[in-house]
Design a protein around this motif. Structure first.
Motif, PDB file in Angstrom:
ATOM      1  N   VAL A  15       0.825  -1.212   0.000  1.00 28.74           N
ATOM      2  CA  VAL A  15       0.000   0.000   0.000  1.00 28.74           C
ATOM      3  C   VAL A  15       0.857   1.259   0.000  1.00 28.74           C
ATOM      4  O   VAL A  15       0.370   2.337   0.343  1.00 28.74           O
ATOM      5  CB  VAL A  15      -0.957   0.013   1.211  1.00 28.74           C
ATOM      6  N   ALA A  16       2.120   1.120  -0.379  1.00 28.16           N
ATOM      7  CA  ALA A  16       3.000   2.289  -0.425  1.00 28.16           C
ATOM      8  C   ALA A  16       2.418   3.321  -1.390  1.00 28.16           C
ATOM      9  O   ALA A  16       2.313   3.079  -2.594  1.00 28.16           O
ATOM     10  CB  ALA A  16       4.400   1.874  -0.858  1.00 28.16           C
ATOM     11  N   GLY A  17       1.998   4.456  -0.876  1.00 27.35           N
ATOM     12  CA  GLY A  17       1.421   5.513  -1.689  1.00 27.35           C
ATOM     13  C   GLY A  17      -0.003   5.279  -2.126  1.00 27.35           C
ATOM     14  O   GLY A  17      -0.610   6.149  -2.763  1.00 27.35           O
ATOM     15  N   VAL A  42      -7.756  -3.339   4.567  1.00 21.55           N
ATOM     16  CA  VAL A  42      -8.293  -3.628   3.233  1.00 21.55           C
ATOM     17  C   VAL A  42      -7.644  -2.676   2.236  1.00 21.55           C
ATOM     18  O   VAL A  42      -7.662  -1.451   2.433  1.00 21.55           O
ATOM     19  CB  VAL A  42      -9.825  -3.461   3.193  1.00 21.55           C
ATOM     20  N   THR A  43      -7.071  -3.215   1.165  1.00 22.28           N
ATOM     21  CA  THR A  43      -6.477  -2.374   0.132  1.00 22.28           C
ATOM     22  C   THR A  43      -7.522  -2.014  -0.912  1.00 22.28           C
ATOM     23  O   THR A  43      -8.598  -2.622  -0.976  1.00 22.28           O
ATOM     24  CB  THR A  43      -5.313  -3.088  -0.567  1.00 22.28           C
ATOM     25  N   GLU A  44      -7.197  -1.028  -1.759  1.00 22.41           N
ATOM     26  CA  GLU A  44      -8.142  -0.658  -2.806  1.00 22.41           C
ATOM     27  C   GLU A  44      -8.306  -1.766  -3.834  1.00 22.41           C
ATOM     28  O   GLU A  44      -9.289  -1.791  -4.577  1.00 22.41           O
ATOM     29  CB  GLU A  44      -7.693   0.632  -3.494  1.00 22.41           C
ATOM     30  N   ALA A  45      -7.349  -2.718  -3.877  1.00 19.08           N
ATOM     31  CA  ALA A  45      -7.470  -3.869  -4.778  1.00 19.08           C
ATOM     32  C   ALA A  45      -8.258  -5.008  -4.150  1.00 19.08           C
ATOM     33  O   ALA A  45      -8.435  -6.063  -4.765  1.00 19.08           O
ATOM     34  CB  ALA A  45      -6.080  -4.362  -5.173  1.00 19.08           C
ATOM     35  N   GLY A  46      -8.732  -4.825  -2.905  1.00 15.96           N
ATOM     36  CA  GLY A  46      -9.528  -5.846  -2.248  1.00 15.96           C
ATOM     37  C   GLY A  46      -8.714  -6.848  -1.453  1.00 15.96           C
ATOM     38  O   GLY A  46      -9.272  -7.828  -0.940  1.00 15.96           O
ATOM     39  N   VAL A  61     -17.760  -5.965   5.453  1.00 13.70           N
ATOM     40  CA  VAL A  61     -16.803  -4.944   5.884  1.00 13.70           C
ATOM     41  C   VAL A  61     -15.900  -4.528   4.729  1.00 13.70           C
ATOM     42  O   VAL A  61     -15.589  -3.348   4.561  1.00 13.70           O
ATOM     43  CB  VAL A  61     -15.967  -5.460   7.073  1.00 13.70           C
ATOM     44  N   VAL A  62     -15.494  -5.489   3.899  1.00 10.40           N
ATOM     45  CA  VAL A  62     -14.666  -5.156   2.732  1.00 10.40           C
ATOM     46  C   VAL A  62     -15.419  -4.206   1.807  1.00 10.40           C
ATOM     47  O   VAL A  62     -14.865  -3.222   1.300  1.00 10.40           O
ATOM     48  CB  VAL A  62     -14.237  -6.435   1.992  1.00 10.40           C
ATOM     49  N   ALA A  63     -16.706  -4.482   1.593  1.00 10.08           N
ATOM     50  CA  ALA A  63     -17.512  -3.604   0.731  1.00 10.08           C
ATOM     51  C   ALA A  63     -17.617  -2.201   1.318  1.00 10.08           C
ATOM     52  O   ALA A  63     -17.490  -1.191   0.597  1.00 10.08           O
ATOM     53  CB  ALA A  63     -18.902  -4.209   0.530  1.00 10.08           C
ATOM     54  N   LEU A  64     -17.828  -2.098   2.622  1.00 13.81           N
ATOM     55  CA  LEU A  64     -17.905  -0.790   3.267  1.00 13.81           C
ATOM     56  C   LEU A  64     -16.559  -0.076   3.224  1.00 13.81           C
ATOM     57  O   LEU A  64     -16.499   1.152   3.072  1.00 13.81           O
ATOM     58  CB  LEU A  64     -18.349  -0.957   4.722  1.00 13.81           C
ATOM     59  N   ALA A  65     -15.478  -0.838   3.330  1.00 15.84           N
ATOM     60  CA  ALA A  65     -14.149  -0.234   3.254  1.00 15.84           C
ATOM     61  C   ALA A  65     -13.899   0.355   1.874  1.00 15.84           C
ATOM     62  O   ALA A  65     -13.310   1.434   1.742  1.00 15.84           O
ATOM     63  CB  ALA A  65     -13.086  -1.279   3.598  1.00 15.84           C
ATOM     64  N   GLN A  66     -14.361  -0.334   0.847  1.00 14.48           N
ATOM     65  CA  GLN A  66     -14.207   0.184  -0.517  1.00 14.48           C
ATOM     66  C   GLN A  66     -14.993   1.485  -0.679  1.00 14.48           C
ATOM     67  O   GLN A  66     -14.503   2.456  -1.275  1.00 14.48           O
ATOM     68  CB  GLN A  66     -14.688  -0.857  -1.541  1.00 14.48           C
ATOM     69  N   GLU A  67     -16.193   1.536  -0.127  1.00 14.77           N
ATOM     70  CA  GLU A  67     -16.987   2.759  -0.194  1.00 14.77           C
ATOM     71  C   GLU A  67     -16.292   3.894   0.562  1.00 14.77           C
ATOM     72  O   GLU A  67     -16.278   5.050   0.109  1.00 14.77           O
ATOM     73  CB  GLU A  67     -18.366   2.506   0.412  1.00 14.77           C
ATOM     74  N   ALA A  68     -15.725   3.563   1.724  1.00 13.19           N
ATOM     75  CA  ALA A  68     -15.050   4.593   2.509  1.00 13.19           C
ATOM     76  C   ALA A  68     -13.838   5.145   1.768  1.00 13.19           C
ATOM     77  O   ALA A  68     -13.575   6.360   1.805  1.00 13.19           O
ATOM     78  CB  ALA A  68     -14.631   4.010   3.860  1.00 13.19           C
ATOM     79  N   MET A  69     -13.102   4.276   1.082  1.00  7.54           N
ATOM     80  CA  MET A  69     -11.953   4.749   0.309  1.00  7.54           C
ATOM     81  C   MET A  69     -12.398   5.639  -0.845  1.00  7.54           C
ATOM     82  O   MET A  69     -11.711   6.602  -1.213  1.00  7.54           O
ATOM     83  CB  MET A  69     -11.140   3.558  -0.202  1.00  7.54           C
TER      84      MET A  69
END
Length: 413
Positions: A15-17, A42-46, A61-69
């Motif tokens: 997740v560097a950068g 959770v990374t933006e790549a899932g 939670v992964v789905a909510l994390a994607q929305e939060a990002m």
């Protein structure tokens, strides 16, 4: 979060950068698999590091994390059991979890960026057993994070970052949790003037709170007796996270390769070693002592010394008959009866243990029960109520008074 430290080193370069999100249990009630402070990244790549419930809610939670990002807003989601909606994400065990999701934005090359990213980079450098604490701000303006490298001597006045954030009773609570090596949520009465964030279930995340996670150096387990039972207990205690010291006065026994799993092997008279360690401040209320020598010339002076200290647990191997003889000698030596009542003897829970490996399980089971103040140790199918209680571990209550001699003696006398 601290339980992820062993995996953070190889994970952070992914997740560097880049954007990622941190999902953390901030409240738990009923029977839940993991305690407050447990986190999942959770990374933006899932990609996912860690687990919150063993599989019940991770997908949601992964789905909510994607929305939060995507929108940069924190979320606070409650998961529980719903008989009305069999397809809803929830906990089949019947408990309830509040999960806070903090998005961490992308960072420019060579910059840590968000405070939580910088904190995780610092935690990635920590060793698995290193004392460390993470203090995070949650809520609308959440994301502030401070890593403390020596929690046992932490003083709020020495941390300008936290001192500017905390005042009054919350400050005292945070300092107490950090110094005690605990985990807890400290709510702040005055929210900042910020627009409310969106949440997954319409719940307000505007209340400011401080999540504290702290761990001290591993507690000590002192195993006295270089015999078959000591050889089985040493690796079992290591599995529980103890720093294990094996002590025996006989060099020929203590030097055997089968004790190599111990962190430290000492050849000395047990009572003399324990007294020296206590005088040097290397024992405390988290220290466990298992007396397996089963020889009065070692046992009695050692137990006199151990029972005069404020240790978390003192157990001694032997039959009920040998225990009563031991009690008589300790009383004659002037050991107060209330101190003798704290002695776990015969050592271990009644599991029908016979072999050294089984006895080691019996001893470690009693240690877990003692430090969590378990009222009974029955099979789960014969009990009711919450299974996963995640109690605050503290000094155990005194052991019951010595058992009657007419009860059946244990096999390993």
């Amino acid at each position: 979060m601290l339980d992820l430290i062993p995996s953070l080193g190889p994970w952070m370069p992914r997740v560097a950068g880049r954007r990622f999100a941190v999902a953390t249990i901030v409240a738990a009630s009923g029977s839940v698999p993991r305690p407050v402070g447990t986190s999942m990244l959770v990374t933006e790549a899932g990609e996912v590091l860690g687990s919150l419930s063993g599989g019940c809610v991770e997908g949601a939670v992964v789905a909510l994390a994607q929305e939060a990002m995507d929108d940069g807003a924190t979320r606070l989601e409650t998961f529980g059991f719903s008989a009305a909606d069999a397809f809803a994400a929830g906990l089949t065990c019947g408990g309830q979890l509040d999960i806070h999701i903090q998005p961490v934005p992308a960072a420019k090359p060579g910059e840590a960026g968000h405070p939580l990213r910088a904190a995780l980079l610092r935690l990635a450098e920590a060793s698995p057993d290193q004392p460390v604490a993470l203090v995070r701000e949650l809520g609308d303006a959440g994301g502030g994070a401070v890593v403390l490298s020596d929690p046992a001597i932490f003083r709020l006045a020495a941390s300008p970052e936290l001192g500017a954030l905390l005042h009054g009773e919350p400050a005292l609570q945070v300092e107490s949790i950090v110094r005690g090596g605990g985990t807890g949520l400290v709510r702040l009465s005055q929210p900042r003037d910020c627009p409310p964030d969106r949440t997954g279930a319409g719940q307000p995340s505007g209340e400011r709170a401080i999540l504290v996670e702290s761990r001290l150096a591993p507690p000590r387990m002192l195993v006295f007796g270089a015999n078959d039972f000591g050889a089985a207990l040493v690796p079992a205690a290591k599995l529980l996270g103890y720093h294990v010291t094996l002590v025996d006065a006989r060099p020929a026994f203590a030097g055997q390769p089968r004790f190599a799993a111990a962190d430290l092997i000492v050849t000395d008279w047990p009572h003399r070693y324990l007294a020296a360690e206590a005088a040097a401040g290397r024992t405390d209320t988290r220290t466990m002592a298992a007396v397996l020598t089963h020889d009065p010339k070692f046992d009695i002076p050692l137990l006199e010394t151990a029972l005069a200290l404020d240790l978390a647990y003192v157990g001694a191997m032997g039959s009920r008959r040998s225990h009563l003889q031991r009690v008589a000698e300790l009383l004659s030596a002037g050991v107060p009866p209330e101190r003798i009542a704290q002695l776990h003897s015969p050592i271990g829970l009644d599991l029908g243990a016979v072999t050294p490996a089984e006895v080691a399980v019996s001893i470690t089971a009693e240690i877990i029960a003692a430090r969590s103040r378990a009222a009974s140790c029955l099979p789960l199918r014969e009990t009711s109520g919450t299974i996963h209680q995640h109690p605050t571990r503290s000094h155990p209550a005194p052991a019951p008074a010595p058992a009657d001699v007419d009860k059946q003696e244990i096999a390993w006398t």
